[in-house]
Design a protein around this motif. Structure first.
Motif, PDB file in Angstrom:
ATOM      1  N   VAL A   1      46.599  40.979  25.435  1.00 31.18           N
ATOM      2  CA  VAL A   1      47.672  40.913  26.536  1.00 31.18           C
ATOM      3  C   VAL A   1      46.497  40.993  27.841  1.00 31.18           C
ATOM      4  CG1 VAL A   1      49.352  42.011  27.808  1.00 31.18           C
ATOM      5  CG2 VAL A   1      49.419  41.683  25.243  1.00 31.18           C
ATOM      6  N   SER A   2      47.042  40.106  28.851  1.00 30.25           N
ATOM      7  CA  SER A   2      46.208  40.205  30.197  1.00 30.25           C
ATOM      8  C   SER A   2      47.116  40.137  31.291  1.00 30.25           C
ATOM      9  CB  SER A   2      45.130  38.987  30.187  1.00 30.25           C
ATOM     10  OG  SER A   2      44.361  39.003  29.141  1.00 30.25           O
ATOM     11  N   SER A   3      46.958  40.928  32.504  1.00 27.95           N
ATOM     12  CA  SER A   3      47.859  40.865  33.550  1.00 27.95           C
ATOM     13  C   SER A   3      47.145  40.600  35.066  1.00 27.95           C
ATOM     14  CB  SER A   3      48.702  42.240  33.399  1.00 27.95           C
ATOM     15  OG  SER A   3      49.612  42.406  34.598  1.00 27.95           O
ATOM     16  N   ALA A   4      47.709  40.268  35.784  1.00 24.38           N
ATOM     17  CA  ALA A   4      47.108  40.077  37.273  1.00 24.38           C
ATOM     18  C   ALA A   4      48.354  40.557  38.223  1.00 24.38           C
ATOM     19  CB  ALA A   4      46.426  38.803  37.425  1.00 24.38           C
ATOM     20  N   PRO A   5      48.112  41.459  39.077  1.00 21.39           N
ATOM     21  CA  PRO A   5      49.022  41.369  39.983  1.00 21.39           C
ATOM     22  C   PRO A   5      49.311  40.363  40.800  1.00 21.39           C
ATOM     23  CG  PRO A   5      47.353  43.341  39.947  1.00 21.39           C
ATOM     24  CD  PRO A   5      47.019  42.305  39.115  1.00 21.39           C
ATOM     25  N   SER A   6      50.338  40.393  41.657  1.00 20.92           N
ATOM     26  CA  SER A   6      50.728  39.329  42.900  1.00 20.92           C
ATOM     27  C   SER A   6      50.004  39.542  43.850  1.00 20.92           C
ATOM     28  CB  SER A   6      52.090  39.377  42.877  1.00 20.92           C
ATOM     29  OG  SER A   6      52.549  40.481  43.611  1.00 20.92           O
ATOM     30  N   PHE A   7      49.701  38.690  44.784  1.00 20.90           N
ATOM     31  CA  PHE A   7      49.250  38.794  46.121  1.00 20.90           C
ATOM     32  C   PHE A   7      50.414  39.335  47.167  1.00 20.90           C
ATOM     33  CE2 PHE A   7      46.254  36.404  43.697  1.00 20.90           C
ATOM     34  CZ  PHE A   7      44.843  36.691  44.507  1.00 20.90           C
TER      35      PHE A   7
ATOM     36  N   PRO B   1      38.421  32.904  31.743  1.00 18.83           N
ATOM     37  CA  PRO B   1      39.200  34.052  31.098  1.00 18.83           C
ATOM     38  C   PRO B   1      40.473  34.091  31.575  1.00 18.83           C
ATOM     39  CG  PRO B   1      36.919  34.361  32.257  1.00 18.83           C
ATOM     40  CD  PRO B   1      37.411  33.245  32.455  1.00 18.83           C
ATOM     41  N   ALA B   2      41.251  34.784  30.857  1.00 16.59           N
ATOM     42  CA  ALA B   2      42.775  35.074  31.034  1.00 16.59           C
ATOM     43  C   ALA B   2      43.031  35.598  32.211  1.00 16.59           C
ATOM     44  CB  ALA B   2      43.557  35.982  29.787  1.00 16.59           C
ATOM     45  N   VAL B   3      42.356  36.765  32.701  1.00 19.56           N
ATOM     46  CA  VAL B   3      42.749  37.349  33.841  1.00 19.56           C
ATOM     47  C   VAL B   3      42.139  36.497  35.159  1.00 19.56           C
ATOM     48  CG1 VAL B   3      41.928  39.318  35.412  1.00 19.56           C
ATOM     49  CG2 VAL B   3      42.425  39.767  32.908  1.00 19.56           C
ATOM     50  N   SER B   4      41.207  35.912  34.895  1.00 16.52           N
ATOM     51  CA  SER B   4      40.665  34.660  35.941  1.00 16.52           C
ATOM     52  C   SER B   4      41.973  33.867  36.214  1.00 16.52           C
ATOM     53  CB  SER B   4      39.514  34.129  35.732  1.00 16.52           C
ATOM     54  OG  SER B   4      38.278  35.229  35.587  1.00 16.52           O
ATOM     55  N   THR B   5      42.265  33.008  35.106  1.00 18.42           N
ATOM     56  CA  THR B   5      43.318  32.152  35.048  1.00 18.42           C
ATOM     57  C   THR B   5      44.656  32.675  35.989  1.00 18.42           C
ATOM     58  OG1 THR B   5      42.435  31.120  33.168  1.00 18.42           O
ATOM     59  CG2 THR B   5      44.656  30.673  33.801  1.00 18.42           C
ATOM     60  N   LEU B   6      45.040  33.908  35.308  1.00 22.19           N
ATOM     61  CA  LEU B   6      46.058  34.487  36.219  1.00 22.19           C
ATOM     62  C   LEU B   6      46.214  34.754  37.593  1.00 22.19           C
ATOM     63  CD1 LEU B   6      47.570  36.993  33.208  1.00 22.19           C
ATOM     64  CD2 LEU B   6      48.304  34.817  33.707  1.00 22.19           C
ATOM     65  N   THR B   7      44.872  35.032  38.011  1.00 21.95           N
ATOM     66  CA  THR B   7      44.586  35.526  39.453  1.00 21.95           C
ATOM     67  C   THR B   7      44.649  34.339  39.904  1.00 21.95           C
ATOM     68  OG1 THR B   7      43.120  37.256  38.608  1.00 21.95           O
ATOM     69  CG2 THR B   7      42.853  36.646  40.867  1.00 21.95           C
ATOM     70  N   LEU B   8      44.170  33.216  39.650  1.00 25.44           N
ATOM     71  CA  LEU B   8      43.907  32.034  40.329  1.00 25.44           C
ATOM     72  C   LEU B   8      45.413  31.395  40.403  1.00 25.44           C
ATOM     73  CD1 LEU B   8      42.632  29.527  41.760  1.00 25.44           C
ATOM     74  CD2 LEU B   8      42.278  28.484  39.447  1.00 25.44           C
ATOM     75  N   ALA B   9      46.166  31.501  39.605  1.00 27.07           N
ATOM     76  CA  ALA B   9      47.633  31.004  39.426  1.00 27.07           C
ATOM     77  C   ALA B   9      48.500  31.791  40.369  1.00 27.07           C
ATOM     78  CB  ALA B   9      48.236  30.841  38.127  1.00 27.07           C
ATOM     79  N   ASN B  10      48.248  33.178  40.595  1.00 24.92           N
ATOM     80  CA  ASN B  10      49.049  33.945  41.404  1.00 24.92           C
ATOM     81  C   ASN B  10      48.688  33.516  42.916  1.00 24.92           C
ATOM     82  OD1 ASN B  10      50.096  35.518  39.385  1.00 24.92           O
ATOM     83  ND2 ASN B  10      48.792  37.128  39.691  1.00 24.92           N
ATOM     84  N   ALA B  11      47.495  33.278  43.192  1.00 25.68           N
ATOM     85  CA  ALA B  11      46.995  32.771  44.343  1.00 25.68           C
ATOM     86  C   ALA B  11      47.629  31.392  44.911  1.00 25.68           C
ATOM     87  CB  ALA B  11      45.438  32.793  44.573  1.00 25.68           C
TER      88      ALA B  11
ATOM     89  N   GLY C   1      50.313  29.999  43.781  1.00 25.79           N
ATOM     90  CA  GLY C   1      51.749  30.161  43.871  1.00 25.79           C
ATOM     91  C   GLY C   1      52.049  30.940  45.261  1.00 25.79           C
ATOM     92  N   ALA C   2      51.156  32.099  45.355  1.00 22.68           N
ATOM     93  CA  ALA C   2      51.224  32.778  46.620  1.00 22.68           C
ATOM     94  C   ALA C   2      51.202  31.699  47.983  1.00 22.68           C
ATOM     95  CB  ALA C   2      50.558  33.796  46.796  1.00 22.68           C
ATOM     96  N   ALA C   3      50.181  30.894  47.577  1.00 20.28           N
ATOM     97  CA  ALA C   3      49.982  30.261  48.899  1.00 20.28           C
ATOM     98  C   ALA C   3      51.000  29.303  49.308  1.00 20.28           C
ATOM     99  CB  ALA C   3      48.547  29.194  48.765  1.00 20.28           C
TER     100      ALA C   3
ATOM    101  N   LEU D   1      43.367  33.562  50.394  1.00 21.44           N
ATOM    102  CA  LEU D   1      44.126  34.814  49.759  1.00 21.44           C
ATOM    103  C   LEU D   1      43.202  35.211  48.820  1.00 21.44           C
ATOM    104  CD1 LEU D   1      47.501  33.219  48.971  1.00 21.44           C
ATOM    105  CD2 LEU D   1      47.001  35.063  50.750  1.00 21.44           C
ATOM    106  N   LEU D   2      42.232  34.664  48.126  1.00 20.16           N
ATOM    107  CA  LEU D   2      41.371  35.161  47.202  1.00 20.16           C
ATOM    108  C   LEU D   2      40.400  35.922  47.930  1.00 20.16           C
ATOM    109  CD1 LEU D   2      40.591  32.107  44.743  1.00 20.16           C
ATOM    110  CD2 LEU D   2      41.812  34.156  44.334  1.00 20.16           C
ATOM    111  N   ARG D   3      39.865  35.419  49.149  1.00 24.13           N
ATOM    112  CA  ARG D   3      38.871  36.178  49.771  1.00 24.13           C
ATOM    113  C   ARG D   3      39.571  37.404  50.300  1.00 24.13           C
ATOM    114  NH1 ARG D   3      38.281  31.255  52.773  1.00 24.13           N
ATOM    115  NH2 ARG D   3      36.626  30.055  51.975  1.00 24.13           N
ATOM    116  N   GLU D   4      40.784  37.605  50.788  1.00 25.90           N
ATOM    117  CA  GLU D   4      41.278  38.699  51.313  1.00 25.90           C
ATOM    118  C   GLU D   4      41.618  39.616  50.039  1.00 25.90           C
ATOM    119  OE1 GLU D   4      44.974  37.258  53.043  1.00 25.90           O
ATOM    120  OE2 GLU D   4      43.629  36.672  54.946  1.00 25.90           O
ATOM    121  N   SER D   5      41.927  39.274  48.855  1.00 22.64           N
ATOM    122  CA  SER D   5      42.182  40.097  47.621  1.00 22.64           C
ATOM    123  C   SER D   5      43.213  41.153  47.967  1.00 22.64           C
ATOM    124  CB  SER D   5      40.879  40.457  47.222  1.00 22.64           C
ATOM    125  OG  SER D   5      40.195  39.571  46.721  1.00 22.64           O
ATOM    126  N   ASN D   6      44.334  40.759  48.610  1.00 21.54           N
ATOM    127  CA  ASN D   6      45.141  41.881  48.973  1.00 21.54           C
ATOM    128  C   ASN D   6      46.308  41.916  47.869  1.00 21.54           C
ATOM    129  OD1 ASN D   6      46.785  43.967  50.268  1.00 21.54           O
ATOM    130  ND2 ASN D   6      47.637  42.619  51.885  1.00 21.54           N
TER     131      ASN D   6
END
Length: 469
Positions: free
Chosen positions: A334-340, A367-377, A379-381, A401-406
């Motif tokens: 199971v993998s998870s990435a917080p929203s931005f 990797p799963a976490v990288s995929t989720l992180t990109l997807a969150n970014a 979607g947030a954009a 958004l990725l550079r800021e990583s907030n």
């Protein structure tokens, strides 16, 4: 229908009064619109897309020979007409239908139009450098021309799904699907399209999957379908598209969306096709509420595990958690990435943008976490802009958004991840810093590492595109 592109700043527009002439069917789209190569596009768009595509290596999944398209979307092509109105449509069905007919009597100004439905996904994916095609119906009238033009500008090919077995009947019945997105003075939203007022699909004259559509599926690495396809196509046509993809070695992505709940109570054919889609897809995408409706399990991780267990071919179950981020469930982890953290302007189109990045990660074996992180970014954009269609995320905003990583790490459901993951040996979570004391199975993936790897993939493309544009 999937309705997109809400802009609360639109002024009130009076209802049209004249009837437009009935359009003719478009049997075959002009060759320049059906090919990605040689499409005339604005230079900045063309350079950015082509640079990205040249950079990415071929996907490593099997059966890729002859697959020049990365992502094909099935159906759900429409033009959204966004209007401010004095009041929303009445509730009774016949009154709503009459209201819509008055709206459709003549076309409103083009400034109120936007490409909707699966165009959102195709736009977002193309801006990540994926080669995209849309399989659907576009008429010859002014709305169809608009839709073709905006897709062409983004380098997205269009393959018509005309069944020529009864072309004369099609010619009399066929027109581009319109979705009316209505905003009242209190910023409440109402939606309607002709698909809402028929017991049959909008394109009921398509009784089988056209040969040209089968060819396009064979040439694609991913076929995406969502629940709104059931508003346009018969269930057996949708199932045959999924079977065609499986036979061709094309991965299937399925998002039941809000229609998934009603399909569970639909006709026997709809129920069977829904089950077929859920069990035979490689990747399932659902919100936490949609996952609960499909499984009767409230915990999103356990619901994802249940969907994975039911599946025959399912590799990923991706759960969209809104402000909490996203979760991916596989057979081993199971993998998870917080929203931005962002200032949200409009959430319309965020899910489609998110899916585009999931497709990118799937094709490039991220990797799963990288995929989720990109997807969150991504979607947030999109959420930082107003409306969907051509307003979905651009790469430069994603990179910012990725550079800021907030990231919104405070809302990550740590305890829920652990408690609900008894079937998995490992739980991976994107984190700015190591957090101890939860479980030996919890693996913290540093944000800096994930972001660094993602930026290295995209920044060179973005910089070269800006120079050449």
């Amino acid at each position: 229908m999937a309705l997109q592109t809400l802009n609360p700043r639109h002024v009130v527009t009076p209802l049209p009064r004249r009837h437009a002439a009935r359009p003719h069917v478009l049997h075959h789209l002009p060759p320049p619109r059906r090919r990605l190569e040689g499409v005339a596009r604005p230079r900045a768009v063309a350079v950015a897309v082509n640079e990205a595509r040249r950079r990415w290596p071929p996907a490593e999944e099997g059966g890729e020979e002859g697959k020049e398209t990365d992502l094909a979307t099935l159906g759900n092509l429409c033009v959204d007409v966004v209007l401010s109105v004095p009041q929303l449509p009445p509730a009774p069905r016949d009154e709503r239908e009459a209201y819509m007919e008055r709206l459709a009597a003549s076309p409103p100004d083009q400034k109120f139009w936007e490409a909707g439905g699966n165009c959102n996904l195709a736009f977002a994916a193309a801006r990540l450098g994926l080669r995209c095609s849309t399989l659907g119906h576009v008429g010859e009238e002014i709305y169809g021309k608009f839709l073709l033009d905006v897709l062409e500008e983004e380098g997205i090919s269009v393959i018509g799904m005309l069944d020529n077995s009864d072309s004369s009947a099609c010619r009399n019945a066929y027109e581009t699907l319109l979705c009316w997105v209505l905003v009242d003075p209190f910023q409440r939203h109402g939606f309607c399209s002709r698909a809402d007022f028929s017991d049959d699909p909008a394109f009921s004259w398509i009784r089988k999957l056209p040969a040209e559509t089968k060819t396009a599926i064979h040439r694609s690495k991913i076929l995406f379908c969502n629940g709104y396809a059931f508003d346009e196509l018969f269930p057996d046509v949708i199932s045959s598209a999924i079977d065609c993809a499986i036979d061709a070695g094309t991965a299937v992505f399925f998002d039941p969306g809000p229609r998934g709940k009603s399909l569970l109570r639909g006709s026997l054919d709809e129920q069977r096709a829904l089950e077929h889609s859920l069990r035979l897809s490689d990747v399932l995408l659902l919100t936490s509420d949609e996952a609960e409706s499909q499984t009767n399990i409230r915990n999103p991780i356990q619901a994802g595990q249940e969907l994975l267990k039911r599946g025959i071919r399912t590799k990923w179950v991706v759960i969209k958690m809104g402000s909490k981020g996203s979760i991916m469930v596989t057979k081993s982890a199971v993998s998870s990435a917080p929203s931005f953290k962002i200032d949200v302007v409009d959430t319309v189109g965020c899910g489609d943008s998110f899916t585009a990045a999931i497709a990118f990660g799937f094709l490039h074996n991220l990797p799963a976490v990288s995929t989720l992180t990109l997807a969150n970014a991504v979607g947030a954009a999109t959420a930082t802009g107003c409306g969907a269609g051509r307003n979905v995320a651009h790469l430069d905003k994603v990179l910012q958004l990725l550079r800021e990583s907030n990231i919104n790490e405070e809302d990550t459901p740590w305890s829920e991840l652990i408690e609900a993951s008894s079937l998995c040996s490992e739980v991976s979570v994107l984190s700015r810093a190591a957090v101890n004391g939860f479980s030996d199975r919890l693996v913290h993936v540093p944000t800096c590492n994930v972001v660094s790897n993602l930026l290295s993939m995209f920044e060179a493309v973005s910089e070269r595109s800006a120079v050449q544009a």
